[in-house]
Design a protein around this motif. Structure first.
Motif, PDB file in Angstrom:
ATOM      1  N   ASN A 690     -52.061  27.699  60.739  1.00 12.42           N
ATOM      2  CA  ASN A 690     -51.004  26.717  60.399  1.00 12.42           C
ATOM      3  C   ASN A 690     -50.851  26.605  58.881  1.00 12.42           C
ATOM      4  O   ASN A 690     -50.912  25.523  58.308  1.00 12.42           O
ATOM      5  CB  ASN A 690     -51.321  25.347  61.006  1.00 12.42           C
ATOM      6  CG  ASN A 690     -52.666  24.814  60.552  1.00 12.42           C
ATOM      7  OD1 ASN A 690     -53.554  25.574  60.171  1.00 12.42           O
ATOM      8  ND2 ASN A 690     -52.823  23.500  60.577  1.00 12.42           N
ATOM      9  N   ASP A 691     -50.634  27.762  58.240  1.00 17.63           N
ATOM     10  CA  ASP A 691     -50.653  27.792  56.781  1.00 17.63           C
ATOM     11  C   ASP A 691     -49.280  27.513  56.171  1.00 17.63           C
ATOM     12  O   ASP A 691     -48.768  28.305  55.391  1.00 17.63           O
ATOM     13  CB  ASP A 691     -51.213  29.137  56.295  1.00 17.63           C
ATOM     14  CG  ASP A 691     -50.494  30.316  56.958  1.00 17.63           C
ATOM     15  OD1 ASP A 691     -49.590  30.077  57.781  1.00 17.63           O
ATOM     16  OD2 ASP A 691     -50.851  31.465  56.647  1.00 17.63           O
ATOM     17  N   PHE A 693     -46.275  23.906  55.482  1.00 16.83           N
ATOM     18  CA  PHE A 693     -46.112  22.448  55.538  1.00 16.83           C
ATOM     19  C   PHE A 693     -45.492  21.955  56.849  1.00 16.83           C
ATOM     20  O   PHE A 693     -45.475  20.762  57.106  1.00 16.83           O
ATOM     21  CB  PHE A 693     -45.251  21.965  54.369  1.00 16.83           C
ATOM     22  CG  PHE A 693     -46.052  21.553  53.174  1.00 16.83           C
ATOM     23  CD1 PHE A 693     -47.359  21.122  53.307  1.00 16.83           C
ATOM     24  CD2 PHE A 693     -45.498  21.571  51.902  1.00 16.83           C
ATOM     25  CE1 PHE A 693     -48.103  20.739  52.201  1.00 16.83           C
ATOM     26  CE2 PHE A 693     -46.232  21.186  50.788  1.00 16.83           C
ATOM     27  CZ  PHE A 693     -47.545  20.768  50.944  1.00 16.83           C
ATOM     28  N   ALA A 694     -44.955  22.868  57.650  1.00 18.41           N
ATOM     29  CA  ALA A 694     -44.444  22.417  58.949  1.00 18.41           C
ATOM     30  C   ALA A 694     -45.592  22.207  59.925  1.00 18.41           C
ATOM     31  O   ALA A 694     -45.560  21.304  60.752  1.00 18.41           O
ATOM     32  CB  ALA A 694     -43.451  23.431  59.505  1.00 18.41           C
ATOM     33  N   ASP A 695     -46.611  23.038  59.817  1.00 15.37           N
ATOM     34  CA  ASP A 695     -47.704  22.991  60.788  1.00 15.37           C
ATOM     35  C   ASP A 695     -48.960  22.309  60.255  1.00 15.37           C
ATOM     36  O   ASP A 695     -49.788  21.831  61.031  1.00 15.37           O
ATOM     37  CB  ASP A 695     -48.077  24.419  61.221  1.00 15.37           C
ATOM     38  CG  ASP A 695     -46.946  25.104  61.960  1.00 15.37           C
ATOM     39  OD1 ASP A 695     -46.133  24.397  62.582  1.00 15.37           O
ATOM     40  OD2 ASP A 695     -46.865  26.345  61.908  1.00 15.37           O
ATOM     41  N   LEU A 697     -50.081  19.246  58.812  1.00 15.38           N
ATOM     42  CA  LEU A 697     -49.395  17.967  58.708  1.00 15.38           C
ATOM     43  C   LEU A 697     -49.978  17.080  57.614  1.00 15.38           C
ATOM     44  O   LEU A 697     -51.191  16.937  57.487  1.00 15.38           O
ATOM     45  CB  LEU A 697     -49.469  17.220  60.043  1.00 15.38           C
ATOM     46  CG  LEU A 697     -48.809  17.915  61.235  1.00 15.38           C
ATOM     47  CD1 LEU A 697     -48.792  16.969  62.440  1.00 15.38           C
ATOM     48  CD2 LEU A 697     -47.413  18.372  60.905  1.00 15.38           C
ATOM     49  N   ILE A 698     -49.086  16.492  56.850  1.00 16.81           N
ATOM     50  CA  ILE A 698     -49.440  15.439  55.906  1.00 16.81           C
ATOM     51  C   ILE A 698     -48.517  14.263  56.202  1.00 16.81           C
ATOM     52  O   ILE A 698     -47.485  14.443  56.846  1.00 16.81           O
ATOM     53  CB  ILE A 698     -49.292  15.911  54.442  1.00 16.81           C
ATOM     54  CG1 ILE A 698     -47.891  16.474  54.201  1.00 16.81           C
ATOM     55  CG2 ILE A 698     -50.349  16.956  54.100  1.00 16.81           C
ATOM     56  CD1 ILE A 698     -47.600  16.775  52.749  1.00 16.81           C
TER      57      ILE A 698
END
Lengths: 763, 338
Positions: A690-691, A693-695, A697-698
């Protein structure tokens, strides 16, 4: 005063607006990749699709046909670079895995080729067309993977010197009336600073200029010079603004010397802007950890035994570890303590510092265990901390220079409304939502490092402060300007600050939350040198040092009580007496207890941090208490944290506005760490999945509707001249445990593995 | 990203011509050398990732004048394919008479994306499977037919439990499509031989043995509008996700009920975040129709919806979660004050 600019309490500076606010909101602030270059070529990285094995061959034909491609650099034609030693081993690097040296692949996403082209677009297109043939071996991904090796940290990591212990843990635990024995886990996480891991390298003759987001320009300068085999004075690193660091930019990464080497050969500036996903593998990260905590207590809540065992993942090549037992074994009074840290080697890139590296995982374990103990004792968790509060750390008996832990608990509890909590788990709810309250202690070592500074004062009061510090979003410009303005008694708007340039006097690494204490102490000292020259000119016969210390006014009326007896200096007269137009002073400051080689190390880019638990006859930490309200949906099990309240004491608060902002960011980061952030590793391939920003999560704004920061007044005269304790890494430490403790309160379910996701909730 | 030509289609024929000329018989439409551009929020993303490599972009935004209507009538609702998600979500009559549509749009993506993205593009949104979106993974039957599926035994927490095959478990990521399929929408398609209509439920294709073929659209065809008959004021879109906004569903449901005198006369249930395509849960609907509502009925309907679900290593939780989401949405729909 507004929420963003809290009213200063005793021993706090003014909440002046950020020095760089207008530049940032208008886009005038120039980051590394914004720097104009003369006729640059563009680089795009090709990274490995396997984590272990070797490259058989490249097929570059298709890539070379892309119009605008200048060169494709692989191990076969890479510039020859010297090896770089790990920072903990006297070097500068965050990893010793040097790409483009051979066909070997040591981790996922290792740099295996660099495409150089006339445009970014051409470089990227060609990189997409590079074909690689690999022979893949089966990698070990993490804990539990076949093929990993495990050994004690002590003896392999030079910076991990001891497993703290005292008394007879085994006997005391055996005999303890109440016990907790629990295991905890924290995930892999990546810094993901907003600014990508860019670098631009431009040669002018034999001199190299590097524009790169760095938390240590002197380290980068020296490290790259060493790899290129050139004099460090021929390298200059410039980065007036850094778009976030969080530890990822404290040591050198392999990319910089590679790009510098190619630029030298090409005789043309090169600009590299890697992608977000490449940032997961070409820099460092927070490795996953495991913990076993054993607590023994008497029925009245006094700790009698504490053992903390931690295991951390690192790369095959490097024995990185954070070793947070140095903090967790010293936080509470306890006569019998034992600990052990070990490192598990896997086929991964080397991990590194990430915001509060030791404290985040290790305090999650301890502060969760303390909450479990409070439950077993049927005791309020705040009271359990109060009973075990201490003025001296238990391992060596050294006194804390100051410790406002319980004052923080009391202030935060009041603001949070802890008294309204019904203690039984699952006893509070609101419609579809179960409500839980939780709290935890937070702390971070107070550290300082040698720092130089130059201050120039003109007769009209205009002041220039120069120091190779770093603006990583913390407010460094602002507090340096404030410090100089206060010390010299000149108006704030007359102070100009220059940082982020290795041609300036060396400052420390912007890491370990030492910057404020170190750079402000240095600037104060050099401002005093300036003042003393002016005093000498006007009052040649008087002893100056004491007077200079307390005298504020130069062209202003003194405002402090101590200074009221002194006449303000007439700045113009002093300059006339000196017969000059400008007074400029340079000075080098080092903290008490700094090693003999401090200044030499400072100039060669080696940080010499002192403080925390490593001081000779005292121990210095900043403390805080964090309270969280979680809400868990009965039906979907979604977990939200609508309220985060933290109270913090960190010595002198230089600027309540920037301090609050950092602490608020820390609380949000902590919430994110507990509920959202984890880098997923494919166990079969040891690759980060999940590298992006969609995967990865922040939190978004909707996730953090209520964050309250309370700054406590605290004075500490035993740490540094500025009286400041670092707070950049203070607030994200306790949040993880506070959230899990709140989840326990909401559901009766104890979760010991982060991040907590809705599928982990059983209600 | 690879170089591409850019063309603005000023009328539907021009777009259809350009797209159909570029289609190749031996390739799925998603790999055709020309691709239509509407909001671009998926296409441009996938081009940057090198997943989609069109040589030509046909910008259909000039067609918006004719294709972006939001027309709620007495008998039916017509939504143009180029209407923006945000405009439809904010429309008074949609909110009042089709809350499931308004909320499925409002709970999707971010405000910025909703301002860019169109309805037609939204239903054509491609899967978020991490292995599909990263070309460094060779094994993706959707991207490289016959290459295998890296997600099957990989990190598959976000993946589907319904409509899966042994070739692909990639989740259909959208929200709005669940509202459409629940409400028996018709999709209007414009192509070489003019306009044709079909049930929305026939637009997407489950992966089966050909996960690379995602829809039944023919070369050159563009979605021009969606039609929904009747009004559905008693309807709910419930979405469970890891964060409060800007995140795909772990499980979602579109529920629409027609309740008269305490009896459910008609029931529509669709599932999101758990299936490879927009998913109509007809088994759940069958449980509900003609019944008096109680919590037990909701539970039986939810169980029926997931009777065929199959989880893998990281996504099995979606089955229990999905059932709770359906049951809760049914309760919410029944409790709505119309």
């Amino acid at each position: 005063m507004t929420a963003a600019a809290p009213e200063p309490k005793a021993n706090m500076g003014k909440p002046v607006p950020r020095y760089d606010a207008a530049a940032k909101v208008t886009g005038r602030a120039t980051y590394g990749s914004d720097m104009p270059l003369d006729n640059p070529a563009y680089a795009f990285l090709v990274t490995s699709a396997i984590a272990k094995g070797r490259i058989n061959s490249f097929d570059l034909d298709d890539a070379k046909r892309v119009r605008g491609v200048i060169d494709i650099v692989t191990h076969e034609n890479a510039p020859n670079l010297n090896e770089s030693k790990l920072f903990s081993n006297g070097g500068y690097a965050g990893t010793t895995i040097q790409p483009l040296k051979s066909t070997d692949i040591a981790h996922d996403g290792q740099i295996i080729a660099v495409v150089i082209a006339e445009s970014y677009e051409a470089a990227r297109e060609a990189a997409n067309r590079v074909k690689v043939s690999y022979t893949a071996a089966t990698p070990s991904a993490s804990f539990d993977s076949p093929g990993t090796t495990e050994a004690a940290a002590k003896g392999q990591n030079a910076q991990f010197k001891e497993d703290p212990k005292v008394g007879d843990f085994a006997k005391a635990f055996d005999e303890a009336e109440v016990k907790v024995d629990a295991s905890y886990e924290t995930p892999t996480q990546h810094h993901n600073p907003m600014e990508l891991f860019s670098t631009s390298c431009a040669w002018m003759g034999d001199t190299l200029v590097i524009y790169e987001p760095s938390q240590y320009v002197h380290g980068l300068k020296n490290g790259v010079a060493e790899q290129l085999g050139i004099d460090a004075d021929k390298v200059r690193v410039v980065n007036p603004y850094v778009g976030g660091g969080f530890g990822s930019r404290g040591s050198t990464t392999p990319r910089t010397a590679v790009i510098a080497g190619i630029a030298r050969r090409l005789n043309r500036p090169i600009k590299l802007v890697p992608t977000r996903d490449q940032g997961f593998t070409i820099a460092t990260y927070r490795a996953e950890t495991r913990h076993e905590v054993k607590l023994g207590a008497s029925r009245d809540g006094k700790l009698v035994a504490l053992r903390h065992e931690g295991a951390e993942v690192s790369s095959r090549a490097d024995p990185y570890c954070v070793g947070g037992t140095k903090t967790t074994t010293r936080l509470y009074a306890c006569p019998n303590v034992d600990s052990l840290v070990s490192i598990v080697r896997a086929d991964r890139n080397t991990p590194g510092f990430m915001r509060s590296p030791p404290e985040v995982p290790y305090l999650f374990a301890l502060e969760s265990a303390m909450d479990e103990l409070a439950v077993k004792l049927n005791m309020d968790p705040i009271e359990l901390r109060r009973i075990n509060d201490t003025t001296n750390e238990p391992i060596g008996g050294k006194p804390y220079t100051s410790r406002s832990l319980m004052a923080c608990f009391d202030e935060a509890a009041k603001a949070f409304g802890w008294a309204q909590r019904s203690a039984a788990p699952k006893s509070m709810s609101d419609g579809d939502w179960l409500i839980g309250y939780g709290c935890a202690a937070t702390c971070y070592p107070t550290q300082m490092a040698p720092s130089a500074a130059r201050v120039r004062l003109q007769r009209d009061g205009r002041t220039r402060v120069e120091i190779a510090g770093h603006e990583i979003g913390t407010g460094a410009y602002t507090i340096l300007a404030q410090t100089a303005a206060e010390r010299l008694g000149v108006p704030l708007e007359k102070v100009a600050v220059f940082i982020g340039d290795s041609d300036l006097p060396p400052g420390p690494v912007a890491g370990g939350s030492n910057s404020t204490a170190s750079t402000c102490s240095a600037v104060m000292m050099v401002c005093d040198q300036v003042r003393q020259r002016l005093f000498k000119a006007l009052m040649p016969n008087e002893s100056l040092t004491d007077k200079a210390k307390e005298t504020v006014g130069m062209g202003q009326t003194p405002s402090t009580q101590a200074a009221k007896g002194d006449r303000p200096i007439d700045l113009e007269k002093a300059f006339d007496a000196l017969g000059v137009g400008v007074v400029e002073e340079y000075g080098e400051w080092k903290p008490e207890g700094a090693p003999q080689d401090s200044f030499k190390a400072m100039h060669s880019g080696h940080p010499r941090l002192v403080g925390g638990a490593a001081m000779k006859d005292k121990i210095a930490y900043a403390f805080g208490a964090e309270f969280v309200e979680v809400r868990i949906n009965r039906f979907t099990h979604e977990i939200r944290a609508p309220r985060l309240v933290g109270a913090f004491a960190a010595g002198r608060i230089m600027n309540p506005r920037t301090a609050r902002s950092q602490l608020m960011g820390g609380l949000i980061w902590g919430m994110s760490s507990a509920l959202l952030e984890a880098t997923e590793i494919d166990a079969r391939t040891a690759r980060y999945v999940n590298d992006n920003f969609a995967d990865y999560l922040i939190p978004v704004n909707a996730d953090v509707p209520g964050v309250e920061v309370i700054l406590l007044s605290e004075q500490d005269d035993h740490i540094n001249p500025a009286g400041a304790k670092g707070l950049g890494e203070l607030a994200n430490v306790g949040t993880n445990a506070a959230i899990c403790n709140a989840i326990y309160h909401a559901t009766g379910q104890r979760i010991r593995k982060l991040p907590v996701r809705l599928e982990n909730i059983e209600v | 990203m690879r170089p591409f030509s850019y063309q603005r289609a000023t009328d539907p024929d021009m777009a259809v011509q350009a797209l159909s000329a570029a289609a190749a018989a031996n390739k799925p439409l998603t790999q055709a050398s020309a691709q239509p551009l509407a909001g671009g929020t998926t296409l441009i993303d996938l081009m940057k990732l090198d997943v989609m490599r069109p040589a030509a972009i046909v910008d259909i935004n000039p067609l918006a004048q004719g294709w972006s209507e939001i027309s709620p009538g007495r008998e039916n609702l017509r939504l143009g394919a180029l209407a923006k998600m945000s405009d439809v979500a904010a429309h008074d009559e949609i909110q009042r008479n089709y809350p499931v549509i308004a909320n499925s749009l409002k709970l999707a993506a971010s405000a910025q994306l909703r301002n860019m993205a169109t309805l037609g593009g939204n239903v054509m949104q491609r899967t978020r499977c991490s292995y599909f979106r990263d070309v460094s993974y060779e094994n993706c039957n959707k991207r490289n037919p016959g290459s295998g599926c890296a997600a099957m035994d990989g990190i598959n927490r976000m993946h589907a439990v319904l409509g899966i095959s042994d070739q692909c478990i990639a989740t259909y990521p959208g929200d709005f499509a669940q509202a459409l399929i629940a409400l028996d929408a018709t999709v209007e398609v414009t192509g070489k031989s003019g306009t044709r209509s079909m049930p929305f439920a026939e637009l997407h294709k489950a992966p089966g043995n050909t996960p690379e073929i995602e829809t039944t659209l023919q070369p050159g065809e563009l979605i021009s509008a969606f039609l929904i008959s009747g009004r559905w004021p008693r309807s709910v879109y419930l979405k469970a996700r890891d964060r409060q906004s800007y995140e795909f569903a772990l499980s979602s449901t579109a529920v629409a009920l027609d309740v008269q005198d305490g009896t459910i006369r008609d029931a529509r249930v669709a599932l999101g975040g758990v299936a490879t395509v927009p998913w109509r849960a007809r088994e759940a609907e069958a449980q509900l129709k003609g019944q008096k509502f109680d919590d037990g009925l909701a539970q039986r309907a939810a169980d029926a919806a997931f009777a065929e679900a199959k989880g893998r290593q990281h996504n099995s939780f979606k089955i229990a979660l999905g059932k709770r989401v359906v049951a809760r949405a049914l309760q919410q729909a029944v409790m709505m004050e119309i």
